[in-house]
Design a protein around this motif. Structure first.
Motif, mmCIF file in Angstrom:
data_model
loop_
_atom_site.group_PDB
_atom_site.id
_atom_site.type_symbol
_atom_site.label_atom_id
_atom_site.label_comp_id
_atom_site.label_asym_id
_atom_site.label_seq_id
_atom_site.Cartn_x
_atom_site.Cartn_y
_atom_site.Cartn_z
ATOM 1 N N LEU A 6 0.878 -1.165 0.000
ATOM 2 C CA LEU A 6 0.000 0.000 0.000
ATOM 3 C C LEU A 6 0.913 1.212 0.000
ATOM 4 O O LEU A 6 1.674 1.431 0.947
ATOM 5 C CB LEU A 6 -0.900 -0.008 1.238
ATOM 6 N N ASP A 7 0.866 1.999 -1.080
ATOM 7 C CA ASP A 7 1.811 3.092 -1.251
ATOM 8 C C ASP A 7 1.262 4.383 -0.658
ATOM 9 O O ASP A 7 0.111 4.456 -0.206
ATOM 10 C CB ASP A 7 2.143 3.279 -2.729
ATOM 11 N N SER A 8 2.093 5.438 -0.714
ATOM 12 C CA SER A 8 1.719 6.716 -0.107
ATOM 13 C C SER A 8 0.551 7.383 -0.819
ATOM 14 O O SER A 8 -0.077 8.285 -0.271
ATOM 15 C CB SER A 8 2.928 7.657 -0.098
ATOM 16 N N ASP A 9 0.236 6.937 -2.037
ATOM 17 C CA ASP A 9 -0.905 7.497 -2.772
ATOM 18 C C ASP A 9 -2.168 6.671 -2.570
ATOM 19 O O ASP A 9 -3.155 6.838 -3.306
ATOM 20 C CB ASP A 9 -0.576 7.610 -4.261
ATOM 21 N N ASP A 10 -2.153 5.767 -1.585
ATOM 22 C CA ASP A 10 -3.304 4.920 -1.234
ATOM 23 C C ASP A 10 -3.624 3.880 -2.296
ATOM 24 O O ASP A 10 -4.730 3.318 -2.290
ATOM 25 C CB ASP A 10 -4.564 5.759 -0.949
ATOM 26 N N ASN A 11 -2.692 3.602 -3.184
ATOM 27 C CA ASN A 11 -2.881 2.563 -4.191
ATOM 28 C C ASN A 11 -2.092 1.314 -3.823
ATOM 29 O O ASN A 11 -1.053 1.379 -3.160
ATOM 30 C CB ASN A 11 -2.430 3.064 -5.569
ATOM 31 N N TYR A 12 -2.607 0.161 -4.258
ATOM 32 C CA TYR A 12 -1.935 -1.114 -4.037
ATOM 33 C C TYR A 12 -1.101 -1.453 -5.263
ATOM 34 O O TYR A 12 -1.567 -1.310 -6.398
ATOM 35 C CB TYR A 12 -2.960 -2.228 -3.786
ATOM 36 N N ARG A 13 0.131 -1.924 -5.020
ATOM 37 C CA ARG A 13 1.009 -2.304 -6.117
ATOM 38 C C ARG A 13 1.708 -3.614 -5.785
ATOM 39 O O ARG A 13 2.040 -3.881 -4.624
ATOM 40 C CB ARG A 13 2.060 -1.214 -6.368
ATOM 41 N N ILE A 14 1.961 -4.421 -6.808
ATOM 42 C CA ILE A 14 2.712 -5.661 -6.641
ATOM 43 C C ILE A 14 4.180 -5.363 -6.897
ATOM 44 O O ILE A 14 4.525 -4.721 -7.896
ATOM 45 C CB ILE A 14 2.198 -6.746 -7.603
ATOM 46 N N THR A 15 5.036 -5.813 -6.000
ATOM 47 C CA THR A 15 6.454 -5.519 -6.118
ATOM 48 C C THR A 15 7.282 -6.697 -5.618
ATOM 49 O O THR A 15 6.735 -7.675 -5.100
ATOM 50 C CB THR A 15 6.818 -4.251 -5.313
ATOM 51 N N GLU A 16 8.591 -6.607 -5.778
ATOM 52 C CA GLU A 16 9.520 -7.614 -5.280
ATOM 53 C C GLU A 16 10.140 -7.119 -3.973
ATOM 54 O O GLU A 16 10.617 -5.975 -3.899
ATOM 55 C CB GLU A 16 10.622 -7.887 -6.300
ATOM 56 N N LEU A 17 10.136 -7.982 -2.947
ATOM 57 C CA LEU A 17 10.735 -7.660 -1.657
ATOM 58 C C LEU A 17 11.579 -8.837 -1.193
ATOM 59 O O LEU A 17 11.403 -9.969 -1.662
ATOM 60 C CB LEU A 17 9.652 -7.371 -0.605
ATOM 61 N N ASP A 18 12.486 -8.576 -0.257
ATOM 62 C CA ASP A 18 13.235 -9.664 0.346
ATOM 63 C C ASP A 18 12.292 -10.557 1.149
ATOM 64 O O ASP A 18 11.373 -10.064 1.816
ATOM 65 C CB ASP A 18 14.310 -9.116 1.287
ATOM 66 N N GLU A 19 12.527 -11.842 1.083
ATOM 67 C CA GLU A 19 11.690 -12.778 1.834
ATOM 68 C C GLU A 19 11.997 -12.652 3.329
ATOM 69 O O GLU A 19 13.155 -12.683 3.735
ATOM 70 C CB GLU A 19 11.954 -14.202 1.354
ATOM 71 N N PRO A 20 10.968 -12.502 4.178
ATOM 72 C CA PRO A 20 11.229 -12.328 5.604
ATOM 73 C C PRO A 20 11.706 -13.621 6.262
ATOM 74 O O PRO A 20 11.378 -14.720 5.818
ATOM 75 C CB PRO A 20 9.863 -11.907 6.159
ATOM 76 N N VAL A 21 12.504 -13.457 7.309
ATOM 77 C CA VAL A 21 13.044 -14.587 8.075
ATOM 78 C C VAL A 21 12.408 -14.565 9.458
ATOM 79 O O VAL A 21 12.363 -13.508 10.099
ATOM 80 C CB VAL A 21 14.582 -14.494 8.179
ATOM 81 N N PRO A 22 11.920 -15.696 9.949
ATOM 82 C CA PRO A 22 11.271 -15.689 11.263
ATOM 83 C C PRO A 22 12.262 -15.397 12.381
ATOM 84 O O PRO A 22 13.369 -15.937 12.420
ATOM 85 C CB PRO A 22 10.697 -17.097 11.381
ATOM 86 N N GLY A 23 11.870 -14.515 13.293
ATOM 87 C CA GLY A 23 12.676 -14.225 14.467
ATOM 88 C C GLY A 23 12.332 -15.166 15.597
ATOM 89 O O GLY A 23 11.549 -16.117 15.428
ATOM 90 N N PRO A 24 12.896 -14.945 16.771
ATOM 91 C CA PRO A 24 12.587 -15.799 17.923
ATOM 92 C C PRO A 24 11.083 -15.848 18.192
ATOM 93 O O PRO A 24 10.405 -14.818 18.202
ATOM 94 C CB PRO A 24 13.329 -15.111 19.074
ATOM 95 N N GLY A 25 10.561 -17.056 18.351
ATOM 96 C CA GLY A 25 9.145 -17.222 18.645
ATOM 97 C C GLY A 25 8.229 -17.061 17.460
ATOM 98 O O GLY A 25 7.004 -17.024 17.616
ATOM 99 N N GLU A 26 8.786 -16.985 16.245
ATOM 100 C CA GLU A 26 7.984 -16.784 15.043
ATOM 101 C C GLU A 26 8.076 -17.971 14.095
ATOM 102 O O GLU A 26 8.985 -18.801 14.199
ATOM 103 C CB GLU A 26 8.440 -15.523 14.294
ATOM 104 N N VAL A 27 7.124 -18.006 13.151
ATOM 105 C CA VAL A 27 7.191 -18.952 12.045
ATOM 106 C C VAL A 27 7.044 -18.170 10.746
ATOM 107 O O VAL A 27 6.456 -17.078 10.720
ATOM 108 C CB VAL A 27 6.092 -20.036 12.129
ATOM 109 N N ALA A 28 7.585 -18.712 9.677
ATOM 110 C CA ALA A 28 7.366 -18.169 8.337
ATOM 111 C C ALA A 28 6.379 -19.074 7.615
ATOM 112 O O ALA A 28 6.481 -20.301 7.686
ATOM 113 C CB ALA A 28 8.679 -18.089 7.565
ATOM 114 N N ILE A 29 5.419 -18.451 6.923
ATOM 115 C CA ILE A 29 4.347 -19.186 6.261
ATOM 116 C C ILE A 29 4.360 -18.874 4.773
ATOM 117 O O ILE A 29 4.440 -17.702 4.376
ATOM 118 C CB ILE A 29 2.975 -18.793 6.858
ATOM 119 N N ARG A 30 4.321 -19.910 3.950
ATOM 120 C CA ARG A 30 4.109 -19.751 2.513
ATOM 121 C C ARG A 30 2.608 -19.550 2.328
ATOM 122 O O ARG A 30 1.817 -20.461 2.531
ATOM 123 C CB ARG A 30 4.584 -20.978 1.755
#
Length: 322
Positions: A6-30
Motif C-alpha cells: 500500500l503506497d503513499s498514494d493509497d494505491n496497491y502495487r505488486i512488487t519484489e521484496l526480500d523474503e522475511p526470516v522468522p525471528g525468535p518465537g515466530e514462524v514463516a508461512i508460505r
C-alpha cells in the motif's frame, strides 16, 4: 518474493521484496490465501497510521516453511490459519508462532476466512458478554463477519433469543441465514425494538447506537463495545447510573489482546477452529479476488457492497506455490 504494498498514494502495487526470516518465537508461512477484513479499510483511509509503503494483510493461511528460535521444528510443513499485524498479502509472511493455528482438516481457503472475526466473535460471546442459557442477545452489524459468527456462537451457548441489526434489507436477508430470530434495520433502531430489553448487546458501531444500546439493556445486562464503525465521538456513561440499573459497559479489543496476552487469544481461536472443523459453525466465503483486484475488494468492503467473507488468492496468483 512478490508482495502487495500500500503506497503513499493509497494505491496497491505488486512488487519484489526480500523474503522475511522468522525471528525468535515466530514462524514463516508460505501464503496460500489471505483474508480481507475491515482493518484493510481503516489502514487505507489513514485511521491506523503506518509508514508507507506498507505490506498489508492481517489474516493468512498456508504452510509453515521455517521456524525461529524457540519454536518446534516439527511445525515445518504444518497447514495453519494465522493472525498477524501486517504482511499477509505476500508470498511469505512471518507471524508469532502462538498465532499460527494448526488448521488440521479445515481447507486452507476456509482457514483464510477464519481470520480475526472468528476468535473475536468467540471471545465476545464467551468471555466479554458471558452469554448464559436462555438470555436474549442483540447484535449490531449482524451481517458482518463478527456478527454472523457471534450469532452462531450465541446459539451454541444456549441464547434464548438473538436479534440482529443491519443497514439494509439486502443485508437483513443475508443475516437471516445465520440463526437470528429477528433482523431489524438500523435506520429504525431503537424504535423498532419497542419495550424489549436485552441481556447482552454487542456493539461495533458506537455513537448514538451505543447510547441507545445502553438504554436497551435489561437489569444486569452487558453491552460489549468492540469498535466504532460509524463514529469516534465519545459515548459518556455515568457509572453510578449503571450501578443503580445493574447494567455493565464492557470493552473488547482483539488486537490489543494479541499483544498483551496472545496465549488467551490463541486459546479462543483454537476452540473456535475446532468448532469450525466439526461443522458446528460455518464461515461464508462469498468472494475470492486476484492480487490485482485488492483495491476493488477493499473498496467494496468499505461500501458494504459485499456479504460474507472475501479472500485474496496468493499462491496461485501472486507466486508459484501450490
Amino acid at each position: 518474493m512478490r508482495a502487495i504494498i500500500l503506497d503513499s498514494d493509497d494505491n496497491y502495487r505488486i512488487t519484489e521484496l526480500d523474503e522475511p526470516v522468522p525471528g525468535p518465537g515466530e514462524v514463516a508461512i508460505r501464503t496460500a490465501y489471505a483474508g480481507i477484513q475491515w482493518g484493510d479499510t481503516m489502514v487505507r483511509d489513514g485511521h491506523f497510521p503506518v509508514p508507507r509503503p506498507f505490506v498489508p494483510g492481517f489474516e493468512a493461511s498456508g504452510h509453515v516453511i521455517a521456524v525461529g528460535e524457540g519454536v518446534d521444528e516439527g511445525r515445518v510443513g504444518e497447514p495453519v490459519a494465522a493472525l498477524t499485524t501486517a504482511g499477509a498479502y505476500a508470498e511469505v509472511v512471518t507471524v508469532p508462532a502462538v498465532l499460527a493455528l494448526p488448521a488440521g482438516s479445515v481447507p486452507l481457503r476456509t482457514a483464510a476466512g477464519f481470520g480475526w472475526s472468528t476468535p473475536t466473535a468467540y471471545d465476545l460471546v464467551h468471555h466479554a458478554a458471558r452469554v448464559r442459557a436462555g438470555e436474549s442477545v442483540l447484535i449490531h452489524a449482524a451481517a458482518g463477519g463478527v456478527g454472523t459468527l457471534a450469532a452462531q456462537f450465541a446459539k451454541l451457548a444456549g441464547a434464548g433469543r438473538i436479534v440482529g441489526v443491519v443497514g439494509s434489507p439486502r443485508r437483513a436477508d443475508y443475516a437471516a441465514r445465520f440463526g437470528f430470530d429477528q433482523v431489524l434495520l438500523r435506520d429504525d433502531f431503537p424504535a423498532n425494538i419497542g419495550d424489549e430489553r436485552f441481556d447482552v448487546v454487542l456493539d461495533p458501531v458506537g455513537g448514538r447506537t451505543r447510547q441507545a444500546g445502553l438504554q436497551a439493556l435489561a437489569p444486569h445486562g452487558r453491552l460489549v463495545a468492540y469498535g466504532n464503525i460509524s463514529s469516534h465521538e465519545p459515548v459518556l456513561a455515568d457509572a453510578n447510573d449503571l450501578l443503580m440499573a445493574g447494567k455493565s459497559l464492557v470493552t473488547h479489543n482483539s488486537n490489543l489482546l494479541s499483544r498483551t496476552h496472545p496465549d488467551r487469544l490463541a486459546d479462543s481461536a483454537r476452540q473456535a477452529l475446532e468448532l469450525l472443523a466439526r461443522g458446528r459453525i460455518r464461515i461464508d466465503i462469498t468472494a475470492a479476488y486476484d492480487p490485482e483486484e485488492l483495491g476493488v475488494a477493499v473498496q467494496r468492503l468499505s461500501e458494504s457492497a459485499t456479504n460474507g467473507k472475501s479472500i485474496l488468492r496468493i499462491a496461485d496468483r501472486l507466486g508459484t506455490s501450490s
